[in-house]
Motif scaffolding. Sequence first.
Motif, PDB file in Angstrom:
ATOM      1  N   PRO A 310       1.003  -1.273   0.136  1.00 38.23           N
ATOM      2  CA  PRO A 310      -0.044  -0.121   0.062  1.00 38.23           C
ATOM      3  C   PRO A 310       0.781   1.272  -0.101  1.00 38.23           C
ATOM      4  N   LEU A 311       1.912   1.263   0.725  1.00 36.53           N
ATOM      5  CA  LEU A 311       2.699   2.513   0.720  1.00 36.53           C
ATOM      6  C   LEU A 311       3.469   2.744  -0.576  1.00 36.53           C
ATOM      7  N   ARG A 312       3.790   1.631  -1.101  1.00 34.60           N
ATOM      8  CA  ARG A 312       4.624   1.860  -2.460  1.00 34.60           C
ATOM      9  C   ARG A 312       3.639   2.201  -3.529  1.00 34.60           C
ATOM     10  N   ALA A 313       2.499   1.725  -3.430  1.00 35.59           N
ATOM     11  CA  ALA A 313       1.296   2.161  -4.298  1.00 35.59           C
ATOM     12  C   ALA A 313       0.975   3.474  -4.300  1.00 35.59           C
ATOM     13  N   GLY A 314       0.847   4.015  -3.132  1.00 33.52           N
ATOM     14  CA  GLY A 314       0.626   5.431  -2.665  1.00 33.52           C
ATOM     15  C   GLY A 314       1.684   6.428  -3.156  1.00 33.52           C
TER      16      GLY A 314
END
Length: 521
Positions: A310-314
Amino acid sequence: MKKGSTLSTTIEPQHRAGPREWLGLAVLALPTLLLSIDMSVLHLAVPHISESLLPSAPQMLWIIDIYGFMIAGFLVTMGTLGDRIGRRRLLLIGAAAFGVASVVAAYADTPAMLIASRAALGVAGATLMPSTLALISNMFQDARQRGVAIAVWVTMFSVGIALGPVVGGALLEYFWWGSVFLLNVPIMAVLLVAGPRLLPEYRDADAGRLDLASVALSLAAILPIIYGLKELAKEDAGPLPLLAVVAGLVVGVFFVRRQRALASPLIDLRLFRNRPLATALVAMLFSMLIAGGTYLFVTQYLQLVVGLSPLRAGLWLLPAALALIVTSMLSPVLAGKIAPARVVAAGLAVSAVGHLMLALLDSQGGLTQLVVGFLLVYAGGGPLIALGTDIVVGSAPPEQAGSASAVSETSTELGMALGVAILGSVGAIVYRSQFTAPEGSAAGDTLAAAVAAAQQLPGDAGAALLAAARDAFTGGLNLVGAISTVITVLLAVAVLTMVRDRPAGDAEAGADDAVPAQAAS
């Protein structure tokens, strides 16, 4: 809102705002920032909610967009209610309700409980946007200061979209999915503490009676139509969804007739006779529709197809959000020299290129193409976000500017919700038609379910199942991109031909062709 009404206020017509008003603006920016963060945060949480609560595909769509439907359904109602009981009072009541509903949503343990709490969040959220914009218009009576204040208000929406993926990704990286809702609580607490000290109270001394029948009719028209559109996407959909759509349309006819008969309607339908205003509203509705649907697919592609956290997607979503901020801020400046219609149409053309890139995406090695395409989609949408409300409000007669503002907000919120419902259903149909799940498996419902099912299978079998599911999901994204490309091109042509080609700030604008002076001029 009642025409010709006057506000009970002690501020003189050309009073210049001081430090208290600017501090108040910072407080009013909080709900705008929060609501835009919420739009992007929940999409990132979809895989986690799917894994934790195991909702069906229709339930997942309801979790995402019941919030937007309730906001759209209650916006005009809350604007009228704020005129009666006081805009600051309504804002603070809504903030308290929003905080409580956020806690309930964070600890929901069933899909039904999460849907109900999201609905409550939508009703509470409907009190925030019209109250903040109305208070800004009252606090900043000097035209130049008001323009700067509204520009800040709009920019905070873009900043929230930029921060949402990063903040949401970080929360989902280290905490459970409910933390994205608890983020709302401290922001609402600040608003409740600072609001009474920094925000003055305003109410309309001549506000018309709130017509509860119109409120009921508006909801009875919107919700059945959306329910029907969602359920029609199910493989075993019967006649009930189609009947719901028809029933909603019938109720909508009664709603329109009632508005025409009332002295103080929820929506003054005469506004739609104004061609530039109606065109801008349609453009905002459909632009937000395709934006809502596209965002839903892009966030899932990054996490479930590319396999990012989720963090890298964000972080990969951040370039698009930053592009939105830049184009939103530059658009009013350009509109002071070039006709706003041309600026908006040029932006829509850029968005169309981005949607076309998504339409041509494949399920392998598509990260760069997805990020660039999504960046173009958002960059091209900046001018419409920045100028759309001004075109709507400025094209309306002065005594109807309040009604035009409420209709503008309703069109954007409803468009976002409709996008998730309609385009989400389109993607679901393509996914099921292109992917054959193992008998008895839930993998055929959603890509998240397929990922979970693949993890339970041995190496080659799991990899084959996952590859087929990802190809089917990408096929849905491709169709959504193609539909969005066509709609965006048509909107660009409509704006160019239907909105008078006049630079912002031109001296005289007729009632039928008026184009507003832009906020940053």
